[in-house]
Scaffold this motif. Structure first.
Motif, PDB file in Angstrom:
ATOM      1  N   SER B  31       0.803  -1.206   0.000  1.00  0.00           N
ATOM      2  CA  SER B  31       0.000   0.000   0.000  1.00  0.00           C
ATOM      3  C   SER B  31       0.842   1.265   0.000  1.00  0.00           C
ATOM      4  O   SER B  31       0.318   2.355  -0.107  1.00  0.00           O
ATOM      5  CB  SER B  31      -0.904  -0.013   1.229  1.00  0.00           C
ATOM      6  OG  SER B  31      -0.153  -0.365   2.367  1.00  0.00           O
ATOM      7  N   THR B  32       2.162   1.115   0.132  1.00  0.00           N
ATOM      8  CA  THR B  32       2.948   2.332   0.318  1.00  0.00           C
ATOM      9  C   THR B  32       4.044   2.529  -0.714  1.00  0.00           C
ATOM     10  O   THR B  32       4.626   3.597  -0.770  1.00  0.00           O
ATOM     11  CB  THR B  32       3.636   2.328   1.703  1.00  0.00           C
ATOM     12  OG1 THR B  32       4.513   1.202   1.762  1.00  0.00           O
ATOM     13  CG2 THR B  32       2.629   2.238   2.813  1.00  0.00           C
ATOM     14  N   ASN B 201      -2.195   7.476  -2.926  1.00  0.00           N
ATOM     15  CA  ASN B 201      -1.036   7.247  -2.059  1.00  0.00           C
ATOM     16  C   ASN B 201       0.270   7.386  -2.839  1.00  0.00           C
ATOM     17  O   ASN B 201       1.328   7.066  -2.314  1.00  0.00           O
ATOM     18  CB  ASN B 201      -1.124   5.865  -1.414  1.00  0.00           C
ATOM     19  CG  ASN B 201      -1.176   4.755  -2.442  1.00  0.00           C
ATOM     20  OD1 ASN B 201      -1.419   5.007  -3.624  1.00  0.00           O
ATOM     21  ND2 ASN B 201      -0.955   3.537  -2.014  1.00  0.00           N
ATOM     22  N   GLU B 206       0.371  -0.245  -9.325  1.00  0.00           N
ATOM     23  CA  GLU B 206      -0.677  -1.214  -9.046  1.00  0.00           C
ATOM     24  C   GLU B 206      -1.750  -1.191 -10.129  1.00  0.00           C
ATOM     25  O   GLU B 206      -2.167  -2.225 -10.621  1.00  0.00           O
ATOM     26  CB  GLU B 206      -1.325  -0.979  -7.670  1.00  0.00           C
ATOM     27  CG  GLU B 206      -2.365  -2.050  -7.380  1.00  0.00           C
ATOM     28  CD  GLU B 206      -2.960  -1.994  -5.984  1.00  0.00           C
ATOM     29  OE1 GLU B 206      -2.679  -1.029  -5.254  1.00  0.00           O
ATOM     30  OE2 GLU B 206      -3.708  -2.933  -5.637  1.00  0.00           O
ATOM     31  N   LYS B 344       0.282   6.843   3.810  1.00  0.00           N
ATOM     32  CA  LYS B 344      -0.014   6.093   2.585  1.00  0.00           C
ATOM     33  C   LYS B 344      -0.871   4.861   2.877  1.00  0.00           C
ATOM     34  O   LYS B 344      -1.753   4.514   2.088  1.00  0.00           O
ATOM     35  CB  LYS B 344       1.284   5.681   1.904  1.00  0.00           C
ATOM     36  CG  LYS B 344       2.002   6.850   1.235  1.00  0.00           C
ATOM     37  CD  LYS B 344       3.347   6.381   0.712  1.00  0.00           C
ATOM     38  CE  LYS B 344       3.994   7.439  -0.163  1.00  0.00           C
ATOM     39  NZ  LYS B 344       5.381   7.040  -0.502  1.00  0.00           N
ATOM     40  N   TYR B 348      -4.446   4.455   1.123  1.00  0.00           N
ATOM     41  CA  TYR B 348      -4.733   3.250   0.333  1.00  0.00           C
ATOM     42  C   TYR B 348      -6.009   2.567   0.803  1.00  0.00           C
ATOM     43  O   TYR B 348      -6.749   1.989   0.007  1.00  0.00           O
ATOM     44  CB  TYR B 348      -3.546   2.292   0.460  1.00  0.00           C
ATOM     45  CG  TYR B 348      -3.638   1.073  -0.417  1.00  0.00           C
ATOM     46  CD1 TYR B 348      -3.382   1.152  -1.780  1.00  0.00           C
ATOM     47  CD2 TYR B 348      -3.974  -0.177   0.112  1.00  0.00           C
ATOM     48  CE1 TYR B 348      -3.450   0.021  -2.594  1.00  0.00           C
ATOM     49  CE2 TYR B 348      -4.034  -1.303  -0.689  1.00  0.00           C
ATOM     50  CZ  TYR B 348      -3.775  -1.201  -2.038  1.00  0.00           C
ATOM     51  OH  TYR B 348      -3.849  -2.310  -2.833  1.00  0.00           O
TER      52      TYR B 348
END
Lengths: 348, 376
Positions: B31-32, B201, B206, B344, B348
């Motif tokens: 997610s970061t 983020n 992705e 982030k 997310y």
């Protein structure tokens, strides 16, 4: 890992469901039908469900906490107005100290806010101590500090307090100046781990009771949303109503998963771990149950705020089950303590 | 009823734990950081080669043929080791597995499962989000090939993909749900342009959007029959919703334990509100682990994927967003020089109530298909 119920567990659930569906209250007026309530109580008595945690071979309980939780859930779903949780917790206390089984109906005494069992300090119980789930019980068990832990003593109860919170499970006051009789012969005191495991059982059973209450109120609310018409259509066709009920359903399903694990954890894990697992479940179920019951009232609209609507009977039962051994806040604290987070000045 | 390990499960857990000791790639959280997405293929291949990926999939496509509950063990051990979650591909495997002919399955599934072929999923379009069946990407037969024209968006991993499971309209003359077909489209060809999407983020690897302008796919790459695309899409999205398929339990557990370590390291720095947020995130993450155990156990009865996937997706969303709130609360917002990792993680988490079907659509499905409420 296989967390499905065994065929025997499914059969137990089915027979509990049948008993409460047949003999439990379906309307608020039914709660006053003492003949019906006596039949339900007789059915529960005949089934032996209140003795599931009594000592069997080698002092092990006759059944695991999973079986006891199965009964608790179905009784919650059907708003069964026959004692179960109190009697089961009393039987567990007797088992843990090796005392002989009770000869008459009994339950457990708690401190006034129900967050912990009542402990008699130098022969005196805390002010406002009260026995839960006390219908038909003439006595309650309380704890007495002794060398190495606690002993268990029996106190006699006054007449039931008129049910104010949970209309299905009246409490009773402990008789003023009543003698306290230590259970005997007793093999050993209740250790700190015994008390953790006993608390875990209480948290597991009340979590299961809450899951049942959520299932029950959700089913009543969905039925009403399908039947009640406004603007020429069933109110259950409106997304605003649908989404409230969907959220309630989701909260109930999450609760079911944690309560199932809690019931398993009571006997399967070490005492500290069992307490943490059941506290986690009780925190989750307590928060969910209040929301789900409030949704039940809202979906019923104005009628939901009247005494004759069953919605508040579910909410009231939930409010009692939440308070027994602590609700969301107290059990969140237990979870944090277990993880070494949030010191003594934390969230109490 | 037993949440504990059988002897075989305990042995498997031990082997995985030992393997992770030497093979945790230590990637940053998905997610970061783009670094996670860049490292996903080698991680997938390493897990697969060691026998820890595709636990419940059939052996003939490279799976391990074990009960689904082994996935719970994998997730728990990955979280315990602080390793990245397993790649989320189950929905593609199941979609192709349920709808393709045996021949097509054997062509595509082993490479998808073993991680040598990278796949993306081309379903959503700019004008077809929740109303997926209204999608406009066309596939027109030309000899023994289809020619693809259209615009896909929210295409996960499109930058790295060798293949796209594409949903396109093959028959514009029938009602919208019936005119769709699915294809395995080779991504590396002229006529396909891939553009990264930068998410809130900051991650760019992705999701992407993919433009098809005269791209070609052999007719033999159709998954299922002409017109079967909608049914395949429903199979895929119902699995895409399921936390048991996605393995996100490991991701959530990892975040809450890292936040827990921060609080333990310096308890005086955190107030009761922050501690409370973290406590609820811990409870939510544990709830999801137990819920997945229950669902995957139920599958041993052969219970197929029904509307309860929507319940599970809503539960997973509640967890992701509670964990996101804890990250924001405990991790803090870096107004000065601080690390923005937790910010982030929080940002997310907002996507979870949209991707794979919005929470509003899931509630509609729960209301109609589980609670039996009347149609609106």
């Amino acid at each position: 890992m296989d967390v499905r119920f065994s065929p025997e567990q499914q059969a137990l659930r089915d027979s509990a469901a049948q008993a409460v569906d047949r003999l439990g209250p379906h309307t608020v007026r039914d709660l006053e039908d003492t003949e019906r309530a006596a039949k339900l109580d007789a059915a529960v008595e005949a089934s032996g469900w209140r003795e599931l945690r009594a000592a069997g071979e080698g002092r092990a309980p006759l059944a695991s906490a999973v079986e006891a939780a199965i009964i608790a859930e179905e009784m919650g779903r059907g708003l069964a107005d026959a004692p179960f949780v109190g009697a089961t917790l009393a039987a567990e206390l007797r088992r843990l100290v090796g005392a002989p089984p009770a000869t008459a109906r009994e339950t457990v005494g708690f401190v006034a806010d129900l967050s912990a069992p009542a402990v008699a300090d130098r022969g005196t119980l805390p002010a406002g101590a009260v026995a839960i789930d006390a219908r038909h019980s003439a006595s309650a068990l309380v704890l007495v500090p002794v060398e190495g832990g606690h002993a268990v003593a029996e106190v006699s109860l006054d007449a039931s307090i008129p049910a104010e919170v949970d209309l299905t499970r009246p409490a009773a006051t402990i008789a003023a100046g009543a003698g306290m009789e230590r259970l005997g012969p007793v093999e050993q005191p209740l250790t700190a781990d015994d008390l953790r495991r006993w608390t875990a059982l209480g948290l597991g059973l009340t979590s299961a009771d809450l899951v049942g209450v959520m299932r029950g109120v959700l089913s009543v609310a969905c039925e009403y949303a399908g039947a009640r018409r406004q603007y020429g259509v069933a109110i259950g066709s409106f997304q605003a109503v649908q989404h409230m009920l969907a959220d309630a359903c989701v909260a109930m399903e999450g609760s079911r998963s944690v309560a199932l694990h809690a019931a398993w954890a009571v006997d399967a894990l070490a005492a500290e771990e069992a307490l943490a697992a059941t506290a986690m479940a009780k925190a989750y179920c307590s928060r969910a149950a209040r929301m789900v019951c409030e949704t039940g009232i809202q979906v019923h609209g104005g009628i939901g705020n009247t005494w004759d609507c069953m919605a508040h009977v579910y909410l009231r039962r939930a409010l009692l089950a939440i308070d027994v051994l602590g609700g969301a806040g107290a059990n969140l604290q237990r979870v944090l303590d277990h993880n070494g987070i949030g010191g003594a000045d934390g969230l109490r | 009823m037993d949440f504990g390990d059988s002897p075989e499960e305990a042995d498997f857990r031990r082997r995985l734990r030992d393997w992770l000791r030497d093979n945790n790639p230590g990637l940053p959280a998905s997610s970061t950081s783009d670094a996670y997405w860049a490292g996903q293929a080698p991680w997938h291949q390493a897990l697969y080669d060691a026998g820890f990926f595709g636990m419940s999939w059939p052996k003939d496509i490279g799976g391990q043929g074990l009960p689904s509950v082994y996935e719970v063990i994998v997730d728990a051990e990955l979280a315990r080791a602080g390793a990245p979650p397993r790649p989320s591909l189950g929905y593609l495997v199941v979609g192709i597995g349920h709808h393709a002919s045996d021949d097509v399955k054997q062509r595509f599934l082993p490479g998808l499962v073993n991680g040598r072929d990278r796949w993306c999923q081309g379903f959503s379009e700019p004008d077809a989000g929740s109303d997926l069946a209204s999608l406009r990407t066309r596939a027109e037969l030309d000899g023994d090939e289809y020619v693809i024209t259209g615009h896909k968006v929210w295409t996960s991993y499109s930058d790295a993909a060798d293949w796209c499971l594409l949903l396109a309209r093959t028959d514009p003359d029938v009602p919208k749900h019936r005119g769709l077909s699915a294809f395995a489209v080779p991504m590396r060809q002229p006529g396909i342009e891939q553009r990264p999407l930068k998410m809130i983020n900051g991650v760019t690897r992705e999701f992407g959007e993919v433009l098809f302008d005269g791209a070609r796919v052999p007719a033999a790459n159709m998954i299922g029959q002409p017109g079967e695309g909608w049914r395949l899409a429903m199979t895929v999205v119902s699995h895409e919703r399921e936390p048991g398929e996605l393995g996100y339990v490991a991701r959530y557990s990892k975040v809450v334990s890292e936040l827990g370590r921060q609080v333990k390291a310096d308890p005086g720095k955190f107030g009761p509100e922050q501690v409370r947020d973290l406590g609820w995130a811990m409870i939510e993450a544990e709830m999801l682990r137990l819920h997945v155990s229950r669902r995957l156990s139920d599958r041993m009865d052969g219970i197929s994927h029904g509307p309860e996937g929507s319940v599970d997706k809503l539960l997973m969303t509640a967890v992701e967003q509670a964990v996101g709130h804890a990250a924001l609360s405990v991790g803090g917002t870096p107004h000065g020089d601080g690390d923005d990792m937790w910010l982030k993680v929080y940002l997310y988490s907002r996507a979870q109530s949209v991707m794979g079907g919005t929470s509003q659509i899931q509630r509609n499905l729960v209301a109609s298909r589980i609670l039996g409420l009347p149609a609106s």
